[in-house]
Design an enzyme around this catalytic site. Structure first.
Site, short mmCIF file in Angstrom:
data_model
loop_
_atom_site.label_atom_id
_atom_site.label_comp_id
_atom_site.label_asym_id
_atom_site.label_seq_id
_atom_site.Cartn_x
_atom_site.Cartn_y
_atom_site.Cartn_z
N GLU A 146 0.56 -1.14 0.35
CA GLU A 146 0.40 0.19 0.35
C GLU A 146 0.65 1.09 0.20
OE1 GLU A 146 -4.15 2.44 2.08
OE2 GLU A 146 -2.99 0.41 3.08
N GLU A 152 3.00 8.23 7.50
CA GLU A 152 2.64 6.68 7.88
C GLU A 152 3.92 6.22 7.10
OE1 GLU A 152 -1.84 5.35 6.98
OE2 GLU A 152 -2.27 7.37 7.49
N ASP A 179 -4.48 3.77 -2.94
CA ASP A 179 -5.97 3.82 -1.60
C ASP A 179 -5.99 5.87 -2.15
OD1 ASP A 179 -6.81 5.67 0.61
OD2 ASP A 179 -6.04 3.60 1.61
N THR A 180 -7.41 5.95 -2.43
CA THR A 180 -7.90 6.95 -2.77
C THR A 180 -7.69 7.90 -1.84
OG1 THR A 180 -10.16 6.89 -2.21
CG2 THR A 180 -9.37 6.56 -4.55
N TYR A 181 -7.26 7.48 0.11
CA TYR A 181 -7.09 8.91 0.47
C TYR A 181 -6.05 9.12 0.75
CZ TYR A 181 -6.20 10.31 5.84
OH TYR A 181 -5.90 10.85 6.19
N HIS A 205 -8.37 1.16 -2.25
CA HIS A 205 -8.63 1.00 -1.55
C HIS A 205 -9.23 2.45 -2.05
CE1 HIS A 205 -6.66 -0.68 2.33
NE2 HIS A 205 -7.79 -1.69 2.06
N ARG A 211 -11.91 10.45 5.79
CA ARG A 211 -12.55 9.22 6.25
C ARG A 211 -13.38 8.97 6.12
NH1 ARG A 211 -7.29 5.72 5.07
NH2 ARG A 211 -5.76 6.30 6.41
N GLU A 240 -13.10 2.16 3.02
CA GLU A 240 -12.32 1.77 4.01
C GLU A 240 -12.92 3.43 4.77
OE1 GLU A 240 -7.65 1.02 5.13
OE2 GLU A 240 -8.23 2.26 3.62
#
Length: 289
Positions: A146, A152, A179-181, A205, A211, A240
């Site tokens: 990911e 992170e 992951d689009t976030y 994701h 979120r 998610e």
């Protein structure tokens, strides 16, 4: 293409009650697949989870983020070895549940780093992932790494960075996980990274910028869904979302979930299932234009 939900939408723990809530909630919302986070591999009952999954006719994937004690990007060989050992346990859990994918931040610790990753640490991570990819293949499992934002991980934060990392791993059993976030934070747009990844995109994701409920933030889902269609992507697409009303206190702190963006897991999940399926269906009709 399987449309799924992350188990943390429904429960913050995964004992028997948590597994039941998340698996049955995912099925009731209309999803095809559930992604179960292996936050405590030593205590997780994958045989029980597998039985529940079969009873509910759900496919499964598993994910996790590494800690300082299991960081594959560490310069300490003992820490890298601990990470590999723990991830092998996770592979066993995935196999027992009948899953085919282990994904997430499985190449470094998932936390804010105060310095760039070292060349030695990245090389350690790549070598460990290559070894784990071979072991995963033996179990009929593939890995997907990911791409997360700068708060992170410090190993890579964009799709192109992830692809460069994969080039050095040199295994066709490891793919990219977008992951689009995180993309909304780090990428120039949500179109090009999908096309850059092409056949090496193995997991997706879907998460909103805050979120919460899909479509209420700043993520350009129209472009992302069009890119998936253009690339011919046919892998898992997993919703998610996190709220401090559900997520465990430890993970809530790690992810910075300081407020309740939603209270009703069932309503959130049903909305997400419709949103994703409607978005993907709409772009598929472009071929008729």
């Amino acid at each position: 293409m399987l449309i799924g939900a992350h188990a943390l939408v429904f429960s913050g723990s995964f004992d028997e009650a948590g597994l039941r809530a998340s698996i049955e909630g995912t099925k009731a919302a209309g999803f095809d697949l559930i992604e179960i986070p292996l936050m405590d591999p030593g205590q997780f009952d994958s045989a029980l989870a597998g039985r529940m999954l079969r009873d509910n006719d759900l496919a499964v994937t598993a994910s996790l983020g590494l800690t300082d004690a299991t960081d594959l990007s560490s310069e300490n060989p003992a820490v890298v070895a601990a990470g590999e050992e723990m991830l092998e346990v996770c592979l066993d859990h995935v196999a027992t549940m009948g899953g085919e994918v282990l994904c997430g931040v499985i190449y470094s610790a998932m936390r804010k780093f105060m310095a760039p990753a070292s060349a030695k640490g990245v090389a350690n991570s790549q070598a460990a992932i290559a070894r784990l990819a071979a072991k995963a293949r033996d179990r009929g499992i593939r890995l997907s790494l990911e791409v997360v934002n700068r708060y992170e991980s410090n190993v890579f934060n964009t799709g192109r960075g992830g692809l460069r990392y994969l080039d050095e791993v040199g295994s066709d059993n490891v793919s990219l996980h977008l992951d689009t976030y995180h993309m909304n934070i780090e990428e120039s747009d949500l179109w090009q990274p999908v096309l850059d990844a092409g056949e090496r995109l193995g997991y997706v994701h879907i998460g909103e910028s805050h979120r919460g409920y899909l479509g209420t933030g700043s993520v350009d889902f129209d472009s992302f869904f069009r890119a998936l269609d253009r690339a011919g992507y046919d892998g898992p697409v997993v919703f998610e979302s996190f709220s401090s009303a559900v997520v465990s206190a430890e993970l809530s702190n790690t992810l910075g979930i300081w407020r309740n963006l939603w209270q009703d897991s069932d309503d959130l999940a049903a909305h997400a299932n419709r949103f994703i399926r409607d978005g993907l269906h709409a772009v598929s009709t472009i071929a008729l234009h």
